[in-house]
Motif scaffolding. Structure first.
Motif, mmCIF file in Angstrom:
data_model
loop_
_atom_site.group_PDB
_atom_site.id
_atom_site.type_symbol
_atom_site.label_atom_id
_atom_site.label_comp_id
_atom_site.label_asym_id
_atom_site.label_seq_id
_atom_site.Cartn_x
_atom_site.Cartn_y
_atom_site.Cartn_z
ATOM 1 N N GLY A 147 0.784 -1.222 0.000
ATOM 2 C CA GLY A 147 0.000 0.000 0.000
ATOM 3 C C GLY A 147 0.819 1.276 0.000
ATOM 4 O O GLY A 147 1.829 1.388 0.697
ATOM 5 N N ASP A 148 0.362 2.240 -0.765
ATOM 6 C CA ASP A 148 0.903 3.597 -0.736
ATOM 7 C C ASP A 148 -0.004 4.496 0.095
ATOM 8 O O ASP A 148 0.469 5.285 0.907
ATOM 9 C CB ASP A 148 1.023 4.150 -2.157
ATOM 10 N N THR A 149 -1.310 4.377 -0.123
ATOM 11 C CA THR A 149 -2.288 5.107 0.668
ATOM 12 C C THR A 149 -3.254 4.113 1.281
ATOM 13 O O THR A 149 -3.361 2.966 0.839
ATOM 14 C CB THR A 149 -3.065 6.135 -0.175
ATOM 15 N N VAL A 150 -3.970 4.554 2.311
ATOM 16 C CA VAL A 150 -4.889 3.665 3.011
ATOM 17 C C VAL A 150 -6.101 4.453 3.481
ATOM 18 O O VAL A 150 -6.001 5.637 3.816
ATOM 19 C CB VAL A 150 -4.191 2.983 4.209
ATOM 20 N N ALA A 151 -7.246 3.803 3.455
ATOM 21 C CA ALA A 151 -8.460 4.346 4.050
ATOM 22 C C ALA A 151 -9.051 3.266 4.943
ATOM 23 O O ALA A 151 -8.999 2.079 4.612
ATOM 24 C CB ALA A 151 -9.461 4.769 2.976
ATOM 25 N N VAL A 152 -9.586 3.674 6.081
ATOM 26 C CA VAL A 152 -10.183 2.734 7.026
ATOM 27 C C VAL A 152 -11.676 3.006 7.095
ATOM 28 O O VAL A 152 -12.101 4.155 7.255
ATOM 29 C CB VAL A 152 -9.554 2.864 8.424
ATOM 30 N N MET A 153 -12.471 1.943 6.958
ATOM 31 C CA MET A 153 -13.926 2.048 7.014
ATOM 32 C C MET A 153 -14.463 1.539 8.339
ATOM 33 O O MET A 153 -13.910 0.614 8.943
ATOM 34 C CB MET A 153 -14.585 1.216 5.902
ATOM 35 N N ILE A 163 -15.862 6.235 5.740
ATOM 36 C CA ILE A 163 -14.408 6.325 5.855
ATOM 37 C C ILE A 163 -14.099 7.131 7.113
ATOM 38 O O ILE A 163 -14.525 8.284 7.246
ATOM 39 C CB ILE A 163 -13.780 7.007 4.622
ATOM 40 N N VAL A 164 -13.364 6.517 8.035
ATOM 41 C CA VAL A 164 -13.049 7.181 9.302
ATOM 42 C C VAL A 164 -11.595 7.635 9.368
ATOM 43 O O VAL A 164 -11.205 8.346 10.300
ATOM 44 C CB VAL A 164 -13.378 6.262 10.502
ATOM 45 N N HIS A 165 -10.793 7.216 8.403
ATOM 46 C CA HIS A 165 -9.397 7.660 8.349
ATOM 47 C C HIS A 165 -8.888 7.492 6.930
ATOM 48 O O HIS A 165 -9.196 6.497 6.259
ATOM 49 C CB HIS A 165 -8.519 6.845 9.299
ATOM 50 N N ALA A 166 -8.085 8.446 6.471
ATOM 51 C CA ALA A 166 -7.423 8.330 5.177
ATOM 52 C C ALA A 166 -6.059 8.987 5.283
ATOM 53 O O ALA A 166 -5.916 10.050 5.899
ATOM 54 C CB ALA A 166 -8.249 8.982 4.072
ATOM 55 N N GLY A 167 -5.065 8.347 4.716
ATOM 56 C CA GLY A 167 -3.716 8.887 4.777
ATOM 57 C C GLY A 167 -2.745 7.958 4.087
ATOM 58 O O GLY A 167 -3.137 7.112 3.274
ATOM 59 N N THR A 168 -1.470 8.078 4.433
ATOM 60 C CA THR A 168 -0.466 7.206 3.841
ATOM 61 C C THR A 168 -0.389 5.900 4.626
ATOM 62 O O THR A 168 -0.643 5.862 5.837
ATOM 63 C CB THR A 168 0.920 7.864 3.838
ATOM 64 N N MET A 169 -0.025 4.832 3.932
ATOM 65 C CA MET A 169 0.148 3.559 4.613
ATOM 66 C C MET A 169 1.308 3.631 5.598
ATOM 67 O O MET A 169 1.257 3.046 6.688
ATOM 68 C CB MET A 169 0.383 2.445 3.591
#
Length: 241
Positions: A202-208, A213-219
């Protein structure tokens, strides 16, 4: 600013009486791998199916490569350059590996050079070319499913839980193959519970969670912060070995 290939804005999806996606906002940069994490039932697979048009969002917008695609039929979304590898793999068990691959090519013919590259990525494709797909092992079926998705160049590959139920050696082989696919500048949106695999790709990640979506950013940021993992997931993601 990153070049955004796929953008979901306020996407809601209902399945019968159930409100699964509840305002999903997600951006997938062009190139590399974006990972979608979350507990079972958080809405990850529904997100992929909504992008692919298999379920029609009840509200919100989905834009792909500058064009709005929500509400379009699945074949049109596929022709726009998106391929989908479902959790159930979606192969034709009674057809041979070769026949499965031929059906996946929109033109009905496969580019020999690209096919040779795929066989190098996934050697079982060559080994079992004339064997019915239903006789393959779980890992070999997963390799076939991914191979079908990439038999023609795609702008975006949606992959749902590729490591689920696979032995560690097969997971390593799958990770290596996806890393090579990433190097071709194909964009991948990956749903994955195996955090070691997700972290390595992963380069970027989002958490559901609960359809949002409760978080988005870099892995790299998420992988380095156990406290953030615990706040988002309720436990350290390092348990997903």
């Amino acid at each position: 600013m990153a070049d955004i290939l796929l953008r979901l804005a306020g996407v809601h999806t209902h399945i019968g009486p159930y409100h699964i996606l509840q305002g999903v906002d997600l951006e997938v940069p062009r190139g590399g791998v974006s990972v979608l994490l979350g507990r079972n039932g958080a809405g990850k697979s529904t997100t992929l199916r909504s992008i692919m048009g298999l379920w029609t969002p009840s509200a919100g917008e989905i834009h792909f490569d500058g064009t709005r695609i929500d509400g379009q039929p699945t074949p049109a979304i596929s022709r726009a350059g998106i391929a989908y590898v479902p959790e159930n793999m979606g192969i034709f068990a009674d057809l041979t590996v070769g026949e499965n691959m031929t059906l996946a090519a929109a033109s009905g013919t496969m580019d020999p050079q690209r096919l040779s590259w795929i066989k190098e990525l996934f050697p079982p494709i060559a080994t079992f070319w004339d064997r019915p797909a239903g006789t393959l092992s779980g890992g070999q079926k997963q390799m076939l499913s991914v191979s079908r998705a990439i038999i023609e160049p795609r702008k975006l590959i949606l992959i749902d839980e590729p490591s689920k139920g696979l032995a560690p050696a097969i997971i390593r082989a799958m990770t290596d193959a996806l890393r090579q696919l990433k190097e071709t500048e194909t964009t991948i949106l990956l749903v994955e519970q195996n955090f070691q695999m997700a972290k390595s790709l992963g380069d970027t990640v989002a958490v559901m969670d609960d359809g949002r979506i409760v978080h988005a950013g870099t892995m790299a940021e998420l992988a380095a912060d156990n406290g953030l993992q615990e706040r988002l997931m309720g436990l350290s993601l390092e348990v997903h070995q």
